[in-house]
Design a protein around this motif. Sequence first.
Motif, PDB file in Angstrom:
ATOM      1  N   LYS A   1      13.051 -44.757 -31.430  1.00  0.00           N
ATOM      2  CA  LYS A   1      13.661 -45.453 -32.566  1.00  0.00           C
ATOM      3  C   LYS A   1      14.054 -46.874 -32.171  1.00  0.00           C
ATOM      4  CE  LYS A   1      15.438 -41.503 -35.174  1.00  0.00           C
ATOM      5  NZ  LYS A   1      16.631 -40.898 -35.828  1.00  0.00           N
ATOM      6  N   VAL A   2      13.673 -47.825 -33.019  1.00  0.00           N
ATOM      7  CA  VAL A   2      13.977 -49.232 -32.737  1.00  0.00           C
ATOM      8  C   VAL A   2      14.459 -49.931 -34.005  1.00  0.00           C
ATOM      9  CG1 VAL A   2      12.233 -49.354 -30.906  1.00  0.00           C
ATOM     10  CG2 VAL A   2      11.633 -50.076 -33.224  1.00  0.00           C
ATOM     11  N   ASN A   3      15.247 -50.972 -33.804  1.00  0.00           N
ATOM     12  CA  ASN A   3      15.566 -51.930 -34.860  1.00  0.00           C
ATOM     13  C   ASN A   3      14.902 -53.249 -34.496  1.00  0.00           C
ATOM     14  OD1 ASN A   3      17.194 -50.140 -36.306  1.00  0.00           O
ATOM     15  ND2 ASN A   3      19.051 -50.748 -35.192  1.00  0.00           N
ATOM     16  N   ILE A   4      14.238 -53.844 -35.448  1.00  0.00           N
ATOM     17  CA  ILE A   4      13.535 -55.103 -35.196  1.00  0.00           C
ATOM     18  C   ILE A   4      14.373 -56.264 -35.717  1.00  0.00           C
ATOM     19  CG2 ILE A   4      11.505 -56.498 -35.752  1.00  0.00           C
ATOM     20  CD1 ILE A   4       9.861 -53.974 -35.867  1.00  0.00           C
ATOM     21  N   LEU A   5      14.569 -57.265 -34.879  1.00  0.00           N
ATOM     22  CA  LEU A   5      15.184 -58.527 -35.285  1.00  0.00           C
ATOM     23  C   LEU A   5      14.062 -59.551 -35.383  1.00  0.00           C
ATOM     24  CD1 LEU A   5      17.580 -60.402 -35.855  1.00  0.00           C
ATOM     25  CD2 LEU A   5      17.838 -60.684 -33.376  1.00  0.00           C
ATOM     26  N   TRP A   6      13.679 -59.896 -36.607  1.00  0.00           N
ATOM     27  CA  TRP A   6      12.541 -60.782 -36.858  1.00  0.00           C
ATOM     28  C   TRP A   6      13.045 -62.218 -36.972  1.00  0.00           C
ATOM     29  CZ3 TRP A   6       9.450 -60.832 -42.118  1.00  0.00           C
ATOM     30  CH2 TRP A   6       8.351 -61.696 -41.996  1.00  0.00           C
ATOM     31  N   PHE A   7      12.760 -63.006 -35.963  1.00  0.00           N
ATOM     32  CA  PHE A   7      13.134 -64.414 -35.982  1.00  0.00           C
ATOM     33  C   PHE A   7      12.111 -65.216 -36.771  1.00  0.00           C
ATOM     34  CE2 PHE A   7      15.505 -63.096 -32.186  1.00  0.00           C
ATOM     35  CZ  PHE A   7      16.703 -63.780 -32.356  1.00  0.00           C
TER      36      PHE A   7
ATOM     37  N   LYS B   1      23.645 -56.920 -37.212  1.00  0.00           N
ATOM     38  CA  LYS B   1      23.178 -55.725 -37.928  1.00  0.00           C
ATOM     39  C   LYS B   1      22.160 -54.949 -37.103  1.00  0.00           C
ATOM     40  CE  LYS B   1      23.900 -57.722 -42.533  1.00  0.00           C
ATOM     41  NZ  LYS B   1      23.237 -58.262 -43.759  1.00  0.00           N
ATOM     42  N   ALA B   2      21.308 -55.669 -36.386  1.00  0.00           N
ATOM     43  CA  ALA B   2      20.256 -55.008 -35.611  1.00  0.00           C
ATOM     44  C   ALA B   2      20.803 -54.308 -34.377  1.00  0.00           C
ATOM     45  CB  ALA B   2      19.192 -56.029 -35.204  1.00  0.00           C
ATOM     46  N   THR B   3      21.965 -54.737 -33.905  1.00  0.00           N
ATOM     47  CA  THR B   3      22.542 -54.156 -32.680  1.00  0.00           C
ATOM     48  C   THR B   3      23.759 -53.278 -32.957  1.00  0.00           C
ATOM     49  OG1 THR B   3      23.849 -56.179 -32.353  1.00  0.00           O
ATOM     50  CG2 THR B   3      21.721 -56.052 -31.231  1.00  0.00           C
ATOM     51  N   LYS B   4      24.047 -53.014 -34.211  1.00  0.00           N
ATOM     52  CA  LYS B   4      25.234 -52.225 -34.560  1.00  0.00           C
ATOM     53  C   LYS B   4      25.131 -50.814 -34.000  1.00  0.00           C
ATOM     54  CE  LYS B   4      28.131 -50.928 -38.487  1.00  0.00           C
ATOM     55  NZ  LYS B   4      28.312 -51.001 -39.964  1.00  0.00           N
ATOM     56  N   ASP B   5      23.963 -50.209 -34.131  1.00  0.00           N
ATOM     57  CA  ASP B   5      23.748 -48.854 -33.630  1.00  0.00           C
ATOM     58  C   ASP B   5      23.109 -48.949 -32.244  1.00  0.00           C
ATOM     59  OD1 ASP B   5      23.105 -46.249 -33.072  1.00  0.00           O
ATOM     60  OD2 ASP B   5      22.151 -45.828 -35.010  1.00  0.00           O
ATOM     61  N   LYS B   6      23.907 -48.739 -31.197  1.00  0.00           N
ATOM     62  CA  LYS B   6      23.428 -48.894 -29.830  1.00  0.00           C
ATOM     63  C   LYS B   6      22.475 -47.779 -29.401  1.00  0.00           C
ATOM     64  CE  LYS B   6      25.849 -52.620 -28.503  1.00  0.00           C
ATOM     65  NZ  LYS B   6      26.639 -52.953 -29.687  1.00  0.00           N
ATOM     66  N   SER B   7      22.364 -46.725 -30.217  1.00  0.00           N
ATOM     67  CA  SER B   7      21.432 -45.645 -29.871  1.00  0.00           C
ATOM     68  C   SER B   7      19.982 -46.052 -30.147  1.00  0.00           C
ATOM     69  CB  SER B   7      21.768 -44.374 -30.651  1.00  0.00           C
ATOM     70  OG  SER B   7      21.525 -44.558 -32.046  1.00  0.00           O
ATOM     71  N   HIS B   8      19.811 -47.122 -30.906  1.00  0.00           N
ATOM     72  CA  HIS B   8      18.480 -47.641 -31.200  1.00  0.00           C
ATOM     73  C   HIS B   8      18.210 -48.845 -30.293  1.00  0.00           C
ATOM     74  CE1 HIS B   8      18.941 -45.032 -34.538  1.00  0.00           C
ATOM     75  NE2 HIS B   8      18.058 -45.598 -35.348  1.00  0.00           N
ATOM     76  N   LYS B   9      17.024 -48.924 -29.755  1.00  0.00           N
ATOM     77  CA  LYS B   9      16.661 -50.087 -28.961  1.00  0.00           C
ATOM     78  C   LYS B   9      16.405 -51.287 -29.878  1.00  0.00           C
ATOM     79  CE  LYS B   9      14.782 -47.943 -24.792  1.00  0.00           C
ATOM     80  NZ  LYS B   9      13.625 -47.875 -23.864  1.00  0.00           N
ATOM     81  N   LEU B  10      16.582 -52.468 -29.322  1.00  0.00           N
ATOM     82  CA  LEU B  10      16.388 -53.713 -30.075  1.00  0.00           C
ATOM     83  C   LEU B  10      15.034 -54.312 -29.710  1.00  0.00           C
ATOM     84  CD1 LEU B  10      17.486 -56.005 -31.919  1.00  0.00           C
ATOM     85  CD2 LEU B  10      18.413 -57.068 -29.838  1.00  0.00           C
ATOM     86  N   LEU B  11      14.294 -54.692 -30.756  1.00  0.00           N
ATOM     87  CA  LEU B  11      13.000 -55.346 -30.568  1.00  0.00           C
ATOM     88  C   LEU B  11      13.083 -56.746 -31.172  1.00  0.00           C
ATOM     89  CD1 LEU B  11       9.520 -53.697 -31.377  1.00  0.00           C
ATOM     90  CD2 LEU B  11       9.916 -56.149 -31.214  1.00  0.00           C
ATOM     91  N   PRO B  12      13.464 -57.769 -30.383  1.00  0.00           N
ATOM     92  CA  PRO B  12      13.454 -59.151 -30.894  1.00  0.00           C
ATOM     93  C   PRO B  12      12.002 -59.605 -31.054  1.00  0.00           C
ATOM     94  CG  PRO B  12      14.819 -58.940 -28.909  1.00  0.00           C
ATOM     95  CD  PRO B  12      13.969 -57.711 -29.007  1.00  0.00           C
TER      96      PRO B  12
END
Length: 534
Positions: free
Chosen positions: A6-12, A26-37
Amino acid sequence: MPTKEKVNILWFRNGLRLHDNESLLKATKDKSHKLLPLFIFDGETPTTKHCKYNKMAFLLECLEDLDTQFWYHGGKLNLVEGDPVEVLRKISKHFSIDKLCFDQDCESIWLERDNAVKNFCGTHRITVEESIGATLWDPLEIIEANGGSPPLTYSQFCHVTKGIGQPKKPVADADLTDVQFVELESCENLLSELTVFPNIPTPQMLGIEKEQDVDKIYRGGERGALKYFYRRIEHEREAFLEGAFLPNRREPDILNPPKSLSPDLKFGCISVKKFYWAVMDAWNEVNDDHPPGSYTIVSQLIWREFFYAMSANNPFYGEMARNPICIDIPWYENEDDLNLFLDGKTGYPFIDAGIRQLKKEGWVHHIIRNALSMFLTRGDLWLNWEHGLNMFLKYLIDADWSVCAGNWMWVSSSAFEKSLNASVSLDPGVYGSRVDPEGEYIRKYVPELVKFPAKYIYQPWKAPAAIQEKADCLIGKDYPMPMVVHQEASVRNRKMMEELQEILQNSGMEEPSHIKPSDELEVKIFFGLRANES
């Protein structure tokens, strides 16, 4: 089949910073999900469809700075190439995308892209989190508050936004301490489907070659922008202590590197909210809130918002024919004249210096921008402002579609100024001498004239033959004669504007519904003229 991570994407796109980044929060609020910048080179974002070397290099430096900051936290900025929907489709095959977070791009040219992405997310159960990061207010909220259409005057715009309330304060910085990151280049199966750049690409890798005589002066990136930002705020504070404001406009310096943060605001390296509130806070500290800070001390930021609101629902804002707020003026079609202008060979040193600096460095002062815009359009050459807009979008590192197109329509009297008004006409042989009487700017960018005395530097064709020979520059041979006689062209153009105005009135046609200046003084302030100048 293994469970997808599971990932959250931060689209720049344009908000190339970590500070005041609500989408990052918002993308880093849930630390159980990895962040994909993620940054996607799609040939469009941000305005890379119209892009020359300096502008692309500035963008790549902004991305490199972001990548370095993520590296400090154990991650990286993933750089990919392709259509955004196809990129997301391919990523979703290998990862379970929970949220896609990004800042609003309010200019209507991005609607098709963003709607396609939102539709994809809707059909794939991906939550879309869109934040207001590029502007002080949501332009769509301004339009709604004004009854469904943009405010028609700057003063009306100010009235509407005051009714909405002050812009929000910047949000706190995101805590990246416990964030886990995704690196797409480590996903071997994905690499066979998607072009992923292992490092920051060069402009040449993206198909943009360095033109002859290009000089790289301005560097992009959030950390460098913040250092300059604090110096700029101190500059504003010093002006307030002296009982003044807008020091950049009060003391224009066309020769030295800009004190403007416009490129950093354009690419979002500096938050516009951070800038707005820093200036307001500096004013209130100096003046003890008596009177409280007003739009006057941040008028350049408010004008920026104004143009964004005008373009938000108008996909044809950057052209003449289909643009409902632009008058369809029958400009000349003269390719030879256009090429002389674009090559910086007009015979007017101040104009030629501006063109050459623009193409060499990717930036010119607003005084020079106004001179170039008027010379090309209603002042002298009577050519379509769209040519100038395309040139600015390609070369200016701070050019964005809304503000740039708005300024061109304003100066050409096509919109944003009183319809078909030619009462203010800048003389290209005189205009620059007010801010640079010795002509040092011309000597720097038009080296043919470096030996000319100040008396003739703006109008070298008036120099006696002996002075031309002494300066090693014969006008008409080593440097061109003026391509037009301004005094004749400006009279002719003013007459054509008046005739067009009369035709519109006699035909019973309604004037296009666009904004006009609140008063004549507003027009003169825009051009940097004194109240008694024309």
